[in-house]
Every structure is written in C-alpha cells, then in structure tokens.
Design a protein around this motif. Structure first.
Motif, PDB file in Angstrom:
ATOM      1  N   LEU A 192      42.360  32.252  44.940  1.00 44.66           N
ATOM      2  CA  LEU A 192      42.859  32.008  46.549  1.00 44.66           C
ATOM      3  C   LEU A 192      43.076  33.419  47.065  1.00 44.66           C
ATOM      4  CD1 LEU A 192      45.081  28.990  46.303  1.00 44.66           C
ATOM      5  CD2 LEU A 192      42.745  28.943  46.924  1.00 44.66           C
ATOM      6  N   ALA A 193      43.428  34.247  46.271  1.00 41.98           N
ATOM      7  CA  ALA A 193      43.898  35.855  46.722  1.00 41.98           C
ATOM      8  C   ALA A 193      42.631  36.294  46.982  1.00 41.98           C
ATOM      9  CB  ALA A 193      44.626  36.673  45.682  1.00 41.98           C
ATOM     10  N   GLU A 194      41.370  36.000  46.315  1.00 46.89           N
ATOM     11  CA  GLU A 194      40.328  36.973  46.638  1.00 46.89           C
ATOM     12  C   GLU A 194      39.576  36.162  47.745  1.00 46.89           C
ATOM     13  OE1 GLU A 194      36.446  38.127  43.886  1.00 46.89           O
ATOM     14  OE2 GLU A 194      36.988  36.095  43.644  1.00 46.89           O
ATOM     15  N   ALA A 195      39.936  34.903  47.930  1.00 41.36           N
ATOM     16  CA  ALA A 195      39.190  34.032  49.117  1.00 41.36           C
ATOM     17  C   ALA A 195      39.908  34.798  50.509  1.00 41.36           C
ATOM     18  CB  ALA A 195      39.423  32.692  48.955  1.00 41.36           C
ATOM     19  N   ALA A 196      41.222  35.022  50.308  1.00 39.49           N
ATOM     20  CA  ALA A 196      41.922  35.806  51.527  1.00 39.49           C
ATOM     21  C   ALA A 196      41.785  37.270  51.739  1.00 39.49           C
ATOM     22  CB  ALA A 196      43.477  35.381  51.408  1.00 39.49           C
ATOM     23  N   GLY A 197      40.768  37.796  50.939  1.00 40.00           N
ATOM     24  CA  GLY A 197      40.476  39.229  51.201  1.00 40.00           C
ATOM     25  C   GLY A 197      41.306  40.031  50.388  1.00 40.00           C
ATOM     26  N   ILE A 198      42.067  39.689  49.479  1.00 42.52           N
ATOM     27  CA  ILE A 198      43.141  40.488  48.883  1.00 42.52           C
ATOM     28  C   ILE A 198      42.531  40.860  47.323  1.00 42.52           C
ATOM     29  CG2 ILE A 198      45.463  40.412  47.749  1.00 42.52           C
ATOM     30  CD1 ILE A 198      45.940  37.862  49.377  1.00 42.52           C
ATOM     31  N   THR A 199      42.718  42.185  47.046  1.00 42.92           N
ATOM     32  CA  THR A 199      42.522  42.898  45.840  1.00 42.92           C
ATOM     33  C   THR A 199      43.540  42.724  45.025  1.00 42.92           C
ATOM     34  OG1 THR A 199      40.835  44.542  46.940  1.00 42.92           O
ATOM     35  CG2 THR A 199      41.889  44.969  44.743  1.00 42.92           C
ATOM     36  N   SER A 200      43.438  42.295  43.814  1.00 47.47           N
ATOM     37  CA  SER A 200      44.436  42.000  42.808  1.00 47.47           C
ATOM     38  C   SER A 200      44.369  42.880  41.649  1.00 47.47           C
ATOM     39  CB  SER A 200      44.602  40.364  42.366  1.00 47.47           C
ATOM     40  OG  SER A 200      44.693  39.713  43.364  1.00 47.47           O
ATOM     41  N   PHE A 201      45.553  43.496  41.307  1.00 48.43           N
ATOM     42  CA  PHE A 201      45.654  44.148  39.868  1.00 48.43           C
ATOM     43  C   PHE A 201      46.621  43.452  39.265  1.00 48.43           C
ATOM     44  CE2 PHE A 201      44.237  47.616  43.124  1.00 48.43           C
ATOM     45  CZ  PHE A 201      43.456  48.246  42.465  1.00 48.43           C
ATOM     46  N   ALA A 202      46.253  43.634  37.825  1.00 39.61           N
ATOM     47  CA  ALA A 202      46.968  42.549  36.687  1.00 39.61           C
ATOM     48  C   ALA A 202      47.683  43.826  35.889  1.00 39.61           C
ATOM     49  CB  ALA A 202      46.347  41.555  36.159  1.00 39.61           C
ATOM     50  N   VAL A 203      48.848  43.969  35.615  1.00 39.52           N
ATOM     51  CA  VAL A 203      49.512  45.027  34.735  1.00 39.52           C
ATOM     52  C   VAL A 203      50.411  44.200  33.617  1.00 39.52           C
ATOM     53  CG1 VAL A 203      50.918  47.051  34.773  1.00 39.52           C
ATOM     54  CG2 VAL A 203      49.728  46.582  36.679  1.00 39.52           C
ATOM     55  N   GLY A 204      49.769  44.088  32.485  1.00 38.54           N
ATOM     56  CA  GLY A 204      50.355  43.551  31.156  1.00 38.54           C
ATOM     57  C   GLY A 204      51.073  44.527  30.551  1.00 38.54           C
ATOM     58  N   ILE A 205      52.118  44.119  30.203  1.00 40.38           N
ATOM     59  CA  ILE A 205      53.182  45.487  29.315  1.00 40.38           C
ATOM     60  C   ILE A 205      53.479  44.839  27.960  1.00 40.38           C
ATOM     61  CG2 ILE A 205      55.276  46.652  29.565  1.00 40.38           C
ATOM     62  CD1 ILE A 205      54.482  45.162  32.556  1.00 40.38           C
ATOM     63  N   GLY A 206      53.157  45.299  26.920  1.00 43.37           N
ATOM     64  CA  GLY A 206      53.553  44.716  25.487  1.00 43.37           C
ATOM     65  C   GLY A 206      52.552  43.836  25.206  1.00 43.37           C
ATOM     66  N   SER A 207      52.766  43.701  23.836  1.00 47.08           N
ATOM     67  CA  SER A 207      51.978  42.769  23.016  1.00 47.08           C
ATOM     68  C   SER A 207      52.075  41.078  23.414  1.00 47.08           C
ATOM     69  CB  SER A 207      52.374  42.728  21.475  1.00 47.08           C
ATOM     70  OG  SER A 207      53.575  42.379  21.426  1.00 47.08           O
ATOM     71  N   GLY A 208      53.135  40.793  24.390  1.00 51.36           N
ATOM     72  CA  GLY A 208      53.284  39.302  24.856  1.00 51.36           C
ATOM     73  C   GLY A 208      52.170  39.009  26.087  1.00 51.36           C
ATOM     74  N   ALA A 209      51.805  39.961  26.639  1.00 46.83           N
ATOM     75  CA  ALA A 209      50.801  39.740  27.530  1.00 46.83           C
ATOM     76  C   ALA A 209      49.374  39.304  27.276  1.00 46.83           C
ATOM     77  CB  ALA A 209      50.713  41.082  28.651  1.00 46.83           C
ATOM     78  N   VAL A 210      48.885  38.585  27.936  1.00 47.13           N
ATOM     79  CA  VAL A 210      47.553  37.619  27.347  1.00 47.13           C
ATOM     80  C   VAL A 210      46.560  38.558  28.176  1.00 47.13           C
ATOM     81  CG1 VAL A 210      46.395  35.643  27.209  1.00 47.13           C
ATOM     82  CG2 VAL A 210      48.747  35.714  26.887  1.00 47.13           C
ATOM     83  N   TYR A 211      45.630  39.202  27.843  1.00 49.77           N
ATOM     84  CA  TYR A 211      44.461  39.703  28.395  1.00 49.77           C
ATOM     85  C   TYR A 211      43.602  38.749  29.256  1.00 49.77           C
ATOM     86  CZ  TYR A 211      40.854  42.961  29.718  1.00 49.77           C
ATOM     87  OH  TYR A 211      39.700  43.601  30.326  1.00 49.77           O
ATOM     88  N   SER A 212      43.384  37.628  28.855  1.00 53.78           N
ATOM     89  CA  SER A 212      42.406  36.669  29.490  1.00 53.78           C
ATOM     90  C   SER A 212      43.053  36.272  30.739  1.00 53.78           C
ATOM     91  CB  SER A 212      42.197  35.423  28.381  1.00 53.78           C
ATOM     92  OG  SER A 212      43.230  34.679  28.046  1.00 53.78           O
ATOM     93  N   GLU A 213      44.574  36.072  30.574  1.00 53.91           N
ATOM     94  CA  GLU A 213      45.011  35.769  32.162  1.00 53.91           C
ATOM     95  C   GLU A 213      45.261  36.970  32.858  1.00 53.91           C
ATOM     96  OE1 GLU A 213      48.492  32.837  32.337  1.00 53.91           O
ATOM     97  OE2 GLU A 213      49.557  34.551  32.344  1.00 53.91           O
ATOM     98  N   LEU A 214      45.458  38.044  32.654  1.00 54.82           N
ATOM     99  CA  LEU A 214      45.303  39.208  33.172  1.00 54.82           C
ATOM    100  C   LEU A 214      44.132  39.307  34.022  1.00 54.82           C
ATOM    101  CD1 LEU A 214      47.178  42.107  30.908  1.00 54.82           C
ATOM    102  CD2 LEU A 214      48.079  40.550  32.782  1.00 54.82           C
ATOM    103  N   LEU A 215      42.938  39.217  33.278  1.00 53.23           N
ATOM    104  CA  LEU A 215      41.696  39.157  33.789  1.00 53.23           C
ATOM    105  C   LEU A 215      41.393  38.083  34.993  1.00 53.23           C
ATOM    106  CD1 LEU A 215      39.028  40.696  33.674  1.00 53.23           C
ATOM    107  CD2 LEU A 215      38.210  38.912  31.910  1.00 53.23           C
ATOM    108  N   THR A 216      41.980  36.950  34.600  1.00 57.00           N
ATOM    109  CA  THR A 216      42.048  35.877  35.601  1.00 57.00           C
ATOM    110  C   THR A 216      42.667  36.134  36.887  1.00 57.00           C
ATOM    111  OG1 THR A 216      41.970  34.151  33.883  1.00 57.00           O
ATOM    112  CG2 THR A 216      42.665  33.211  36.302  1.00 57.00           C
TER     113      THR A 216
END
Length: 526
Positions: A313-337
């Motif tokens: 929905l963010a992309e559809a609204a013309g919003i560019t999204s940055f995902a910043v994961g910190i530490g071993s608990g962050a899940v890369y696949s979700e960051l990519l989503t």
C-alpha cells in the motif's frame, strides 16, 4: 527528406550519442566519480552491503583521487598489484568463481585477464577494492563492521597494514568524507519501542533519530516520528508547527518519545505513515515521500493487518520505504517485504552501536530519491554549494523541453535515461538554460561480447532495471547560494536553438549525422 532528417536529429540523438562516464576514464577523480563507481557496484547485488566502507576507503586513501601516490597504478582505492592479483585467485578463494562470473555477465569484464593498469580507471579500482574486501568478508567469514572505529581496524588489518588508525578515523568523520544533504522531502520515521529493545539500545535509537533530523534541519524537508510497540505514540506529525530544535528535543525526551516495551506491531506503524501521507498535502507537488521503518525483530501484529498486506500500500501511494533491521532478531525476508523487494532499501545492521553511526548514510540515500513533478509544473528551489536535487519525468515520444532559470548563483543540470542519479561524472546530456531531452526508443539487453577479452561493452543500456520512458535529471548548486526554477513541457518542434542544444554540440554526433545524411541522400541523387 528534410523532415526525416529533422526527426532523426531530434529523436535519434540519444541512440547515437555515447553516454559520458568518467568512472571509465583513466585518471578521473572526485566524489561524483567515486559515487558512480560505488553505485554501480552496489546495485549489481554481487556483493553484500559494505556499510559505507568502500566510500570511506576512497576518501581515506586518496581523498577521492586528489592525493594519489606517484607511480601507483592502483587508482583511487590504491589497490596494490599484489592484492589485485589476489582478487583473481579463484582457486584459493572459491567464492570468487561466482563473483567473476557475475562480473562477466553484468559488465562483460573478464576479471582474471584484466591488466593492473586498468585500475587507473575509477570503476575498476573500486571493483578491485570490493573484491579485495570480500576475501576477508566472505573468504575468512569476517563481516564488515558498521562502526567507524571498527572499520579503521578492518582497513588496517586486511587492506592497508601501513595505514594509521587515527588517520582513518579522522578522515572518515571529516567534512570531506561525510557531508549532510539538507534535502527536500517528507519523511516518516517509525521507531521500534518493543520489549526486545533494552533501555540502553532505545536511547541509541533516540540518538539516531536526533542525528538524522540534524542532517535535514537546514533544508526544506518535513519529518514525522511515530514510536510503536503494541500501540502507537506520535511524537510529531508532518504538519506540526514545532521547530527543528523542538523536534530534536522531543526525540530525546522519554515522555514525548516513550519506550513502550510490549509487542512489535510493525504493520500498524507502516499503516499510520501511509495514512498520514495520504491526509497531509505536500508543500510542493512531487516531493519524495519516504518511510523509514526501524525494527529489531519480527512483527507480531494481531488480527488481519500484517506486513505483507500493508507494505504494498505504501508503494501504491508513491511512498519509498526503507527497512532498517538491527541485531540478530531482525528477519531479512520481512525487511525485504517492507522495502517492497528493493534490496537497495534494506539495511541489516549488526547491533545498535552501528545504528548510532548510520544516520549519515541514510541521509544520503534518502536525498537520492527523485522529485516527480508533473509536466508543465514549475518547481522553485534553493541549493547551497554542492547540494543536489534529483527529478524524474515521464518521457513521451514528443520529447521534453526543459527550462532551468537560475536567478541567483549558478547551477549545473544533467540528465540520463537509465541512471537515477546523473551527475557531472555520468550523464547522457546536459541542459544549459533551456534544452530538449529527446525520446529514446526502448532497448533490449544484448548478449555479452563473444570474445575472451578482459573488457566487453561495460555500458549495455539494457542492463538497467529502470523502466523505459522515464528520464532522470539532477540540478547541482555551484555557488554559495543558488536559487532556480525548473519546468518541463512537451517539446514542440520548430525551435532551432533547442535542437542545437539537444545535439549537445557534440562533434562525434555531427560526424555520424553527416554520414547518415550522405547515405540517405546519395542514392536519391544518383
């Protein structure tokens, strides 16, 4: 016949003109040249995120090429011949096999047969430096750290044993190496305040946001901050009347920016930013809208609202999204989503100490998001010396007439069909006052050259993943203060001055055009 030649001149120029790229010219120097080389390396996805160390090494070693040692053929990154040869030893470092193959597929370069003197060309020097770093990063399984002090040790131990730790740290934090971009954008920052973030780390998160806001406070940007856990707390919205000083004070205040310490409702935070952008009018049409989502773990939103549903929905609204994961608990696949599958917008940091120094890199990356004004809109802006704005326009078959009026100071304007961040180091054309950007026919990706030579066609247009029929511009301030307006209109043929500008006064094009004209006219006159 005259009409045919006219339209060939107007619309065929981009097919005949070669792209100007100083990163392939021996001895070329400067930050813009370094940026071109690094952007190409990063966007290839051949390597892991280097956490800005490649750019820092270029600054530390030679100040972006200004201080190269006499007789050293290692180029801007000062790669020694011994180390250059190590980057070819796939038998010793097996991970190089895939990297060498990818380099051939991406750029048509046979790395194992490349000569050392080619490193005088910035792109090859940067590529050699990145391969050299991979020998430790991948070969020895020692990841590149994100903290400058630790990067200094990494550089001295594995790149330049004769280097000075103090010199690296001093140079890497100097104004020469680290510059702020005040920017012109709207940004929503969503800060993870869940119970997995300990108190000291949440204080670092506050500091990171404080420093990021500092990079924007002298420009024309707006910022919002929302803290999220099992509920949302809005510290300030885009349309707040707070000053930048008040915003920064609010970030550090534990009451105004509380550590909630419960679950991680990431989707709810993303949805808040989307709704805020949709309900808050932009100050200027086409200003970049940016989400920055910080998290240390996997989301656990209750109910139907989930990250995979809300992120698009963010992309559809013309919003560019940055995902910043910190530490071993962050899940890369979700960051990519969260980043809508754009790997360039994902940053997976090792710990919160890295986050504390990440603000400078994020500032630069957000400032590279282009404005998207409509055709016939006029954009008025101001730049300090060295500051740059990016624009993206839809390019129809008629072409675009671009007019830049500089009322104070001096500006430089470049455009590209494929490069999202054109500059004096990489461009397809220049605009001086007023000029035409011609339509360029869609291109396809040709096969790699059928030779075993070290170098192939480095700039195959089809390698770009950018969509066709869009054109990218940059405006750079050259004086201390630069005021300008920029306007794009659909080109109407008949303006001779515009056509001359469109041809870029390029002698090579004129020669080719004359040859083409002769080929067409000679049979008709025979």
């Amino acid at each position: 016949m005259a009409t045919l030649l006219f339209w060939i001149a107007v619309f065929g120029a981009s097919e005949i003109l070669a792209q100007t790229d100083f990163s392939l010219q021996a001895g070329a120097t400067g930050k813009d040249v370094v940026d071109v080389a690094i952007n190409r390396i990063d966007r290839s996805n051949i390597f892991q995120n280097d956490k800005n160390i490649l750019r820092r090494i270029a600054c530390v070693e030679t100040q972006y090429g200004a201080n190269q040692a006499n007789g050293n053929l290692g180029g801007i990154w000062q790669v020694s011949e011994t180390d250059f040869n190590r980057t070819k030893e796939a038998e010793r470092y097996p991970h190089l096999i895939d990297m060498h193959n990818d380099i051939w597929k991406m750029w048509g370069v046979r790395w194992k047969t490349l000569g050392y003197s080619e490193l005088l060309k910035p792109f090859y020097s940067g590529l050699a430096a990145r391969l050299l770093l991979s020998l430790t990063e991948v070969g020895s399984r020692r990841p590149i750290p994100g903290i400058i002090v630790e990067q200094a040790n990494y550089w001295k131990n594995f790149y330049n044993p004769a280097g000075s730790l103090q010199a690296f740290e001093a140079a890497a934090t100097s104004e020469t190496c680290e510059t702020n971009c005040p920017g012109r954008l709207d940004i929503c920052i969503a800060l993870d305040a869940s119970n997995s973030v300990v108190a000291t780390d949440f204080n670092i998160s506050r500091y990171f946001v404080h420093q990021l806001l500092t990079t924007f406070e002298t420009g024309a940007s707006r910022a919002a901050l929302v803290v999220y856990s099992n509920r949302l707390h809005v510290t300030f919205a885009l349309d707040t009347n707070m000053t930048w000083a008040q915003k920064k004070q609010a970030v550090l205040d534990p009451v105004q920016t509380p550590h909630i310490q419960h679950n991680t409702h990431t989707a709810e935070a993303i949805k808040y930013c989307i709704d805020m952008f949709n309900s808050t009018p932009a100050v200027v049409e086409g200003i970049p809208k940016i989400n920055v989502i910080l998290t240390d773990g996997k989301s656990n939103d209750p109910g139907p609202l989930k990250v995979p549903m809300v992120a698009p929905l963010a992309e559809a609204a013309g919003i560019t999204s940055f995902a910043v994961g910190i530490g071993s608990g962050a899940v890369y696949s979700e960051l990519l989503t969260i980043a809508n599958n754009n790997r360039d917008r994902v940053h997976d940091l090792s710990n919160f100490a890295e986050l504390a120094q990440f603000f400078q890199q994020l500032n630069q990356e957000t400032c590279e998001i282009p404005q998207t004004p409509r055709v016939n809109d006029t954009t008025t802006d101001s730049l300090i010396k060295g500051e740059r704005r990016y624009f993206k326009y839809t390019l129809g078959v008629e072409g675009l007439q671009i007019t830049v009026s500089t009322t104070a100071g001096q500006t430089a304007v470049y455009y590209s069909y494929t490069e999202t961040t054109p500059s004096a180091a990489l461009y397809d054309g220049k605009i001086e006052g007023s000029g035409v950007i011609p339509y360029r026919l869609p291109t396809t990706t040709p096969a790699p050259p059928p030779t075993e030579s070290a170098r192939g066609d480095l700039f195959r247009t089809g390698n770009s993943t950018n969509p066709e029929l869009e054109v990218y511009l940059s405006v750079t301030g050259l004086s201390d203060r630069n005021n300008y307006t920029i306007e794009a209109r659909i080109f109407v043929p008949g303006n001779g001055a515009s056509i001359v500008n469109n041809l870029h006064r390029n002698a090579a094009f004129v020669a080719l055009f004359v040859c083409l004209a002769n080929l067409i006219i000679r049979p008709l006159s025979a």
